[in-house]
Motif scaffolding. Sequence first.
Motif, PDB file in Angstrom:
ATOM      1  N   UNK A 281       0.616  -1.597   0.288  1.00 52.93           N
ATOM      2  CA  UNK A 281       0.134   0.385   0.218  1.00 52.93           C
ATOM      3  C   UNK A 281       0.632   1.154   0.509  1.00 52.93           C
ATOM      4  N   UNK A 282       2.157   1.106   0.216  1.00 53.60           N
ATOM      5  CA  UNK A 282       2.920   2.645  -0.223  1.00 53.60           C
ATOM      6  C   UNK A 282       3.071   2.690   1.382  1.00 53.60           C
ATOM      7  N   UNK A 283       2.879   2.438   2.894  1.00 45.39           N
ATOM      8  CA  UNK A 283       3.108   2.728   4.038  1.00 45.39           C
ATOM      9  C   UNK A 283       4.449   2.292   4.671  1.00 45.39           C
ATOM     10  N   UNK A 284       5.521   2.679   3.721  1.00 43.88           N
ATOM     11  CA  UNK A 284       7.035   2.315   4.051  1.00 43.88           C
ATOM     12  C   UNK A 284       7.774   2.619   6.243  1.00 43.88           C
ATOM     13  N   UNK A 285       6.814   3.378   5.961  1.00 42.64           N
ATOM     14  CA  UNK A 285       7.319   4.273   7.521  1.00 42.64           C
ATOM     15  C   UNK A 285       6.657   2.978   8.297  1.00 42.64           C
ATOM     16  N   UNK A 289       8.048   0.427  11.139  1.00 43.95           N
ATOM     17  CA  UNK A 289       7.658   0.616  12.925  1.00 43.95           C
ATOM     18  C   UNK A 289       7.609  -0.568  13.100  1.00 43.95           C
ATOM     19  N   UNK A 290       6.372  -1.185  12.390  1.00 44.57           N
ATOM     20  CA  UNK A 290       6.037  -2.122  12.707  1.00 44.57           C
ATOM     21  C   UNK A 290       7.307  -3.643  13.020  1.00 44.57           C
ATOM     22  N   UNK A 291       8.741  -3.871  11.334  1.00 42.63           N
ATOM     23  CA  UNK A 291       9.580  -4.332  11.616  1.00 42.63           C
ATOM     24  C   UNK A 291       9.961  -4.627  13.283  1.00 42.63           C
ATOM     25  N   UNK A 292      10.374  -2.776  13.409  1.00 43.89           N
ATOM     26  CA  UNK A 292      11.022  -2.224  15.374  1.00 43.89           C
ATOM     27  C   UNK A 292       9.983  -2.802  16.257  1.00 43.89           C
TER      28      UNK A 292
END
Length: 475
Positions: A281-285, A289-292
């Motif tokens: 969807x293009x929500x890179x940030x 954040x989820x991976x962090x």
Amino acid sequence: MVLSASSVHLLHHHLSSRTTINLLSLASLSTTIANRSLKTPVPKPDQSEDHTEPPITNTHNDDYFAAIHHVSNIVRRDFYMERTLQKMRINVTSELVYRVLRSCNKAGIESFRFFNWARNQPRYQPTTLEFEELIRTLGRTRNWETMWKVAEQMKNQGFTITPETFSLVIESYGQHGLVDRAVEVFNLMKNFNCAQTTEVYNSLLSALCEVKNFQGAYALIRRMVRKGGTPDKRTFAILVNGWCSAGKLKEAQDFLEEMSRKGFNPPVRGRDLLIEGLLNAGYLESAKGLVRKMTKEGFLPDISTFNSLLEAICKSGEIDFCVELLQDVCRLGLCPDKNTYKIMIPVVAKIGRMDEAFRLLHRLIEEGVKPFPSLYSPIIKSLCKRGQFDEAFSFFSDMKGQGHQPNRPVYTMLIKMCVRGGRFVDAANYLVEMTELNLLPRSESFDMVTDGLKNCGKYDLAKRIEQLEVSQKGF
């Protein structure tokens, strides 16, 4: 007039001319095509849209495919297609029809006309494979009315349309916003004695998410479970991607938790699906954040999901963030795969982080993976760009010494970098080395090296390089 076998290669040069139709190798074409019959007319039930082509056993491949190419161009371009084809006196086989239909998969009505012409030829009987290929083409090109006529003909002749073909038809309606028609096709499947498989459900699910009808999509999954179907990874991914693209991350999380409570866990973990959905969807940030958050809690993403995240972040230019993230997840126990290195080594080398590039390459080798040229080529290129030619040459020799043989693109790149750096003698040496390995250099490489040698006064060496080019190319 019959064209000799030696002239078949001329077909490509005459495709645009009407007069060439009478010059086609009628006898050799018929013989070639007659020798290439389709052994298995009905596809396997689990066959996907991208059918595996029938095996090639005839040795005259060039003649055969030249003939297929010629017939395909007639189908696509000739206004009087049927008359032209009839003059050619082709021995029509199932394989010929199937290959031409595949070649013309963007020409719906023309393919339909060709199929009708073929059915009127003696000894040809259509099989499931050709019918379904035509249905796919007509659906893909939005010729739906004609597509249903073909489907009815197929049904009347006792053929069964596979779920894979219904899936493509449903998706073709969905991609153009015609969800009501997609639902109609889904409901019509019972009239064709075709099972509503998980793949079919996924296609309708995709059509509903395309128009953001998430309520209908959720209801469809419930129906699927009620009817005894089993959601697969794509089922979860379609709905999660749809919700994420609409900015509804909470709904996506709630859906995954509910399905988990009901015992339908996705084949990959829910957080991985969320990360992929956010990336799509293009929500890179948000994905970062989820991976962090996951890594801080001691959880690791799936390696394929992690690679997708790395690739997206690298494209955004945040290479340092990727390096730190990779180090963090490796400390937690994530094992990079070949794709991880394919993503990371070129980008760190490009920004001049040579220590990191070498570290990754050495780790790859320690894990038993043989580094292929496209992995170590960026390191050589970066060293040359920084003027570190001696280090680049030494590294190149090490790779060869360890058995990681370079290919033609690596040599071409190295020669170009040497010329740009004024290292014309080195470029000439690598040019000679290429020829010794039976790797024919490009004309541009010869030109760059000879021009450079002449400009720096090395006329004898330039002459030898010119002679080498003549000996290699035979002119």
